[in-house]
Design an enzyme around this catalytic site. Sequence first.
Site, short mmCIF file in Angstrom:
data_model
loop_
_atom_site.label_atom_id
_atom_site.label_comp_id
_atom_site.label_asym_id
_atom_site.label_seq_id
_atom_site.Cartn_x
_atom_site.Cartn_y
_atom_site.Cartn_z
N THR A 1 0.62 -0.86 -0.20
CA THR A 1 0.03 0.11 0.12
C THR A 1 1.06 1.38 0.04
O THR A 1 1.25 1.68 -1.28
CB THR A 1 -1.14 -0.06 1.35
OG1 THR A 1 -0.29 -0.21 2.04
CG2 THR A 1 -2.05 -1.08 1.16
N LYS B 1 4.53 -7.06 4.06
CA LYS B 1 3.60 -5.76 4.22
C LYS B 1 3.39 -5.38 4.87
O LYS B 1 3.06 -5.40 6.10
CB LYS B 1 2.48 -5.40 2.73
CG LYS B 1 1.51 -5.61 3.53
CD LYS B 1 0.54 -4.40 3.72
CE LYS B 1 0.53 -3.58 3.24
NZ LYS B 1 -0.34 -2.58 4.12
N THR C 1 -1.47 -2.74 10.30
CA THR C 1 -1.84 -2.61 9.15
C THR C 1 -0.81 -3.84 8.52
O THR C 1 0.04 -3.23 8.06
CB THR C 1 -1.97 -1.70 8.19
OG1 THR C 1 -2.87 -1.78 6.73
CG2 THR C 1 -0.99 -0.19 8.25
N GLU D 1 5.84 4.64 7.41
CA GLU D 1 5.53 6.21 6.85
C GLU D 1 6.60 7.20 7.03
O GLU D 1 6.32 7.98 8.09
CB GLU D 1 4.05 6.21 7.09
CG GLU D 1 3.42 5.07 5.90
CD GLU D 1 1.56 5.36 6.39
OE1 GLU D 1 1.08 4.65 5.78
OE2 GLU D 1 1.50 5.67 7.38
N ASN E 1 -0.11 10.03 5.87
CA ASN E 1 -1.41 10.48 6.73
C ASN E 1 -2.66 11.40 6.40
O ASN E 1 -3.66 11.36 6.57
CB ASN E 1 -1.30 9.91 8.43
CG ASN E 1 -0.85 8.46 7.97
OD1 ASN E 1 -1.68 7.29 8.17
ND2 ASN E 1 0.71 8.47 8.09
N THR F 1 -6.59 10.43 -0.45
CA THR F 1 -7.29 11.27 -1.56
C THR F 1 -5.40 11.56 -2.43
O THR F 1 -5.89 12.07 -3.40
CB THR F 1 -7.32 12.35 -1.45
OG1 THR F 1 -6.23 13.58 -0.39
CG2 THR F 1 -8.49 12.96 -0.77
#
Length: 409
Positions: free
Chosen positions: A159, A185, A196, A282, A404, A409
Amino acid sequence: MLETKEPKVKKISNGTVVTPKGFSADGVHAGLRHAKKDIGIVLSEVPANSAAVYTKSHFQAPPLKVTQESIAKDGLLQAIIVNSAIANACTGEQGLKDAYEMRASCAKKFNLKDEHVAVASTGVIGEYLKMDKINKGISELNPTADESGAEAFQTAILTTDLVMKTSCYEVEIDGKKVVIGGTSKGSGMIHPNMATMLAFVTTDAKISSSALHKALREITDVSFNQITVDGETSTNDMVVVMANGLAENNELTETHPQWSHFAQALQIVCEELAKQIAKDGEGATKLIEVEVKGAKSKEDANIAAKKIVGSSLVKTAVYGADANWGRIIGAVGHSDVSVNPDKIEIYLEDICMFTKNSPQPFDEEAAKKCLENDKVRITVNLGIGEASGRAWGCDLTYDYIKINASYRT
């Protein structure tokens, strides 16, 4: 009696999830994402004894419920079908129906029993799967046992990840070469029990389902459950291990003379995958490893280590290369572990910063250089016991907020 000599665990540098005998994989673009691959499969030639652990979130996603049902049937799996982009979480009865359809579609394509298929999904919560695209993608899967098949699968499950995660080791059992390969992942929403985060491990070892399940649970507690990126736990976390027995060793159980050899190899694979997830957090620029020694219990050591590595203040200090050991003290101070302030020691790499409840003089420039490395190692000695534990995380950067703030979007 269990064998005590050092196991010969060897890294396979180019190994993947299809390196163990009898496994193949593939990934395709089904249209769930704009251009990237988004449907993947790992397939075993024969039904494999399997085990899994799942998120402890109160909102377990439908794919997890379907996978739990599959494994509970007879302990066997032959395929894992995965989609990215959409988590199929918090989607009610329709989500459960879609997860079953995904399982049935895969079983039909590869002529398997429905209950021999595990299902996993990752992506945005609260959106329904586009089943026309899912089914079309499954129909286009063509698993192969070469590196391209493994890479296609690894790409399809990502992702916000920036890199693919893989690990592979071999170990000799009963004179046979047993191989364990894995991929995972995860980049954000990482604070396992689990997060996640999806991890898929394959092995050609012959091992009983019960022994495999016990090993996986114990190893998960010191690997995947000891990483954190942002303190958030997801709805879809899952680790699945498939063992198809094609290495033809004698069946592994806890009484097998080389049980510890297999367990060590499996733990190394899981730890490597866990650390790769933490490093790819991230927006992250650094991997943080915290080791806590001298704790009263292993549980205390693990809790304290994860508390430190999960502290936003520790993470931002590491990002800014600020040797502010007070952040570490703060994290330990409000953790639920036994602590004697007069006994605690804090080290950044080999630099002692705090001991006997007093600050220690240290070279600020040397400490700054340590914090500028890609990997930052913090050691805390609680000084009140013999137990130790480790945890892994990453720094907290401006880019984490950017990613985040616009995830949908």
